[in-house]
Design a protein around this motif. Structure first.
Motif, PDB file in Angstrom:
ATOM      1  N   TRP A 239       0.834  -1.202   0.000  1.00 43.62           N
ATOM      2  CA  TRP A 239       0.000   0.000   0.000  1.00 43.62           C
ATOM      3  C   TRP A 239       0.870   1.255   0.000  1.00 43.62           C
ATOM      4  N   PHE A 240       0.378   2.294  -0.696  1.00 41.40           N
ATOM      5  CA  PHE A 240       1.088   3.563  -0.833  1.00 41.40           C
ATOM      6  C   PHE A 240       0.170   4.720  -0.418  1.00 41.40           C
ATOM      7  N   HIS A 241       0.766   5.764   0.155  1.00 40.03           N
ATOM      8  CA  HIS A 241       0.004   6.984   0.445  1.00 40.03           C
ATOM      9  C   HIS A 241       0.411   8.027  -0.592  1.00 40.03           C
ATOM     10  N   CYS A 242      -0.494   8.265  -1.535  1.00 38.79           N
ATOM     11  CA  CYS A 242      -0.226   9.203  -2.623  1.00 38.79           C
ATOM     12  C   CYS A 242      -0.571  10.616  -2.176  1.00 38.79           C
ATOM     13  N   GLU A 243       0.223  11.592  -2.605  1.00 43.25           N
ATOM     14  CA  GLU A 243      -0.027  12.983  -2.235  1.00 43.25           C
ATOM     15  C   GLU A 243      -1.435  13.395  -2.666  1.00 43.25           C
ATOM     16  N   GLY A 244      -2.115  14.117  -1.749  1.00 45.00           N
ATOM     17  CA  GLY A 244      -3.477  14.549  -2.019  1.00 45.00           C
ATOM     18  C   GLY A 244      -4.535  13.597  -1.503  1.00 45.00           C
ATOM     19  N   CYS A 245      -4.142  12.413  -1.045  1.00 45.40           N
ATOM     20  CA  CYS A 245      -5.090  11.428  -0.519  1.00 45.40           C
ATOM     21  C   CYS A 245      -5.121  11.475   1.001  1.00 45.40           C
ATOM     22  N   THR A 246      -6.212  11.004   1.581  1.00 44.51           N
ATOM     23  CA  THR A 246      -6.348  11.033   3.038  1.00 44.51           C
ATOM     24  C   THR A 246      -5.706   9.825   3.713  1.00 44.51           C
ATOM     25  N   GLY A 247      -5.460   8.765   2.952  1.00 41.05           N
ATOM     26  CA  GLY A 247      -4.847   7.580   3.535  1.00 41.05           C
ATOM     27  C   GLY A 247      -4.218   6.718   2.461  1.00 41.05           C
ATOM     28  N   ALA A 248      -3.769   5.543   2.852  1.00 41.71           N
ATOM     29  CA  ALA A 248      -3.077   4.647   1.931  1.00 41.71           C
ATOM     30  C   ALA A 248      -4.050   3.968   0.984  1.00 41.71           C
ATOM     31  N   GLY A 249      -3.558   3.684  -0.222  1.00 36.96           N
ATOM     32  CA  GLY A 249      -4.358   3.007  -1.226  1.00 36.96           C
ATOM     33  C   GLY A 249      -3.493   2.086  -2.067  1.00 36.96           C
ATOM     34  N   LEU A 250      -4.100   1.515  -3.091  1.00 36.81           N
ATOM     35  CA  LEU A 250      -3.411   0.558  -3.962  1.00 36.81           C
ATOM     36  C   LEU A 250      -3.252   1.116  -5.370  1.00 36.81           C
ATOM     37  N   PHE A 251      -2.144   0.776  -6.009  1.00 40.43           N
ATOM     38  CA  PHE A 251      -1.954   1.073  -7.420  1.00 40.43           C
ATOM     39  C   PHE A 251      -2.223  -0.191  -8.229  1.00 40.43           C
ATOM     40  N   ASP A 252      -2.596  -0.016  -9.494  1.00 39.90           N
ATOM     41  CA  ASP A 252      -2.721  -1.164 -10.378  1.00 39.90           C
ATOM     42  C   ASP A 252      -1.370  -1.870 -10.456  1.00 39.90           C
ATOM     43  N   SER A 253      -1.403  -3.185 -10.548  1.00 40.64           N
ATOM     44  CA  SER A 253      -0.151  -3.960 -10.555  1.00 40.64           C
ATOM     45  C   SER A 253       0.788  -3.531 -11.669  1.00 40.64           C
ATOM     46  N   GLY A 254       0.244  -3.024 -12.767  1.00 43.33           N
ATOM     47  CA  GLY A 254       1.094  -2.599 -13.870  1.00 43.33           C
ATOM     48  C   GLY A 254       1.792  -1.274 -13.639  1.00 43.33           C
ATOM     49  N   GLU A 255       1.287  -0.475 -12.679  1.00 42.25           N
ATOM     50  CA  GLU A 255       1.881   0.824 -12.411  1.00 42.25           C
ATOM     51  C   GLU A 255       3.107   0.731 -11.514  1.00 42.25           C
ATOM     52  N   VAL A 256       3.104  -0.223 -10.580  1.00 44.18           N
ATOM     53  CA  VAL A 256       4.169  -0.299  -9.578  1.00 44.18           C
ATOM     54  C   VAL A 256       5.555  -0.507 -10.194  1.00 44.18           C
ATOM     55  N   PRO A 257       5.742  -1.403 -11.162  1.00 49.28           N
ATOM     56  CA  PRO A 257       7.092  -1.598 -11.717  1.00 49.28           C
ATOM     57  C   PRO A 257       7.680  -0.343 -12.362  1.00 49.28           C
ATOM     58  N   ARG A 258       6.838   0.613 -12.776  1.00 49.75           N
ATOM     59  CA  ARG A 258       7.334   1.813 -13.440  1.00 49.75           C
ATOM     60  C   ARG A 258       7.737   2.907 -12.453  1.00 49.75           C
ATOM     61  N   MET A 259       7.562   2.653 -11.157  1.00 40.61           N
ATOM     62  CA  MET A 259       7.888   3.656 -10.141  1.00 40.61           C
ATOM     63  C   MET A 259       9.379   3.662  -9.837  1.00 40.61           C
ATOM     64  N   LYS A 260       9.886   4.838  -9.476  1.00 46.27           N
ATOM     65  CA  LYS A 260      11.289   5.010  -9.133  1.00 46.27           C
ATOM     66  C   LYS A 260      11.404   5.593  -7.722  1.00 46.27           C
TER      67      LYS A 260
END
Length: 413
Positions: A239-260
């Motif tokens: 789980w990740f807490h993305c800026e602008g969100c109130t709490g932690a959430g999930l990214f699509d499985s295809g998005e995570v490998p592209r993160m740095k």
């Protein structure tokens, strides 16, 4: 138990010597204390390697406090694995799993989930358990003549060994049962509630490729902080807490490998009290008390499919509010823009009180899973005087009869 201790004399983990931790519980079978450090990490340590302050407690590592003495290990009760937990043998720190009277769904993380007793009530009829999967609740150890728990001594070490073997595999196969969720944090991108996460670096990296506290970004468009791993219907997810969100959430499985990785930050731990009752955790003792005091007298169709059955609901305001947070007749709009009207409270298939609601396209009332943790996703748009039904109303006459033994089997399954 909340005591502040200082680690000393460790050889294999010498870097922890001098660190201050808080005692969470005592493992009677292994004669070790389960302690939590300021960064949220946890470890099982013998009492001989923990110094308890006899005066002022040091606030930070290396600070000087009063005199210290080694933690004494409580005497373990005579208990065997598989034995039901009762007021006579219950003790803080005992490893437990669901027992003979279990009626609490997947609060333990699912069949085979493990936990520790962290508190025993004064009347020794209830025990509070912290589950490795993240939940925490009170369970009957004699109350109502029921025993929800049984001992599972030594299984924690077996489960941790399983996890390390899974991590060492070429393709790690981490399961929900391997989790040890101890870090509290907000869950929900728009409407947050309290949850617990496993923040162990090796596990987070195996599940999602990053570690707790890392800042990650994708093409510079947004930045998120890695929180930890939590159980899911399809297995553990990071789980990740993305800026602008109130709490932690999930990214699509295809998005995570592209993160740095863009950096690291300290993550502040949260407590259930900060969320005004919106939590993955509910009070079993209160629910059992409510269940035994229901006064169902309002007839209404129950069932979300083609066929419905006649049922009676308790529509008292105080009962509906305690169980689900909404009053009878309240009209809501859910996150899918569907109109929902609150009916009332009755026992669900697990014999627990639940707030039933009627979604506009359904034939009768049903329940929302984990309503306590998602209730803020509903918008109140009004109220309605609801028409009561009778067993001989036309809506029930077209129902295909189902033998009583089939209904009973379906309820048990």
């Amino acid at each position: 138990d909340g005591s502040s201790v200082q680690v000393t004399g460790l050889v294999s983990a010498a870097s922890l010597n001098g660190e201050v931790a808080t005692v969470q519980s005592f493992d009677a079978s292994a004669q070790r204390y389960f302690v939590k450090f300021s960064d949220g990490s946890t470890k099982s340590i013998k009492g001989d390697n923990l110094l308890q302050s006899c005066g002022p407690c040091p606030e930070t590592s290396g600070a000087k406090g009063g005199e210290h003495s080694a933690m004494a290990s409580p005497k373990a009760p005579s208990l065997k694995s598989g034995q039901a937990i009762s007021g006579d043998n219950a003790q803080v720190g005992i490893e437990v799993e669901r027992g003979p009277s279990w009626m609490c769904g997947n609060q333990d993380g699912g069949f085979g989930g493990l936990g520790r007793i962290v508190q025993v009530s004064d009347d020794r009829a209830w025990a509070t358990v912290q589950w490795r999967a993240g939940g925490k609740n009170r369970y009957r150890i004699g109350a109502q003549g029921k025993h929800d728990l049984k001992a599972c001594l030594g299984k924690f070490e077996v489960r941790d060994k399983e996890m390390h073997e899974a991590l060492s595999a070429r393709k790690p196969q981490i399961k929900n049962r391997h989790l040890n969720c101890t870090f509290g944090y907000a869950t929900g991108a728009r409407h947050s509630h309290f949850s617990r996460f496993d923040v162990r670096d090796e596990l987070c990296k195996a599940v999602g490729g990053f570690t707790h506290g890392q800042l990650v970004s994708q093409k510079g468009k947004f930045q998120s902080v890695v929180i930890g791993v939590k159980q899911g219907d399809d297995g553990p997810r990071l789980w990740f807490h993305c800026e602008g969100c109130t709490g932690a959430g999930l990214f699509d499985s295809g998005e995570v490998p592209r993160m740095k990785v863009a950096g690291r930050q300290k993550v502040r731990e949260a407590s259930p009290e900060e969320f005004d009752g919106d939590s993955d955790e509910e009070d079993n003792e209160q629910f059992y008390q409510i269940g035994s005091s229901l006064q169902p007298n309002f007839g209404y169709p129950q069932g979300t499919g083609q066929f419905v059955r006649f049922a009676k609901f308790d529509i008292r305001e105080e009962i509906c509010m305690k169980v689900g947070g909404f009053k009878h007749g309240t009209v809501l709009v859910d996150i899918g823009d569907r109109q929902v009207v609150v009916v009332g409270v009755k026992l669900d298939d697990e014999r627990r009180p639940a707030l039933f609601m009627h979604v506009e396209e359904n034939h009768g009332a049903g329940i929302f899973q984990r309503l306590r943790s998602i209730r803020h996703t509903f918008r109140i748009v009004g109220s309605r005087v609801m028409k009561e039904c009778k067993p001989d109303d036309a809506i029930f006459l077209d129902r295909v009869p189902i033998p009583a033994e089939v209904e009973e089997l379906a309820r048990k399954l």
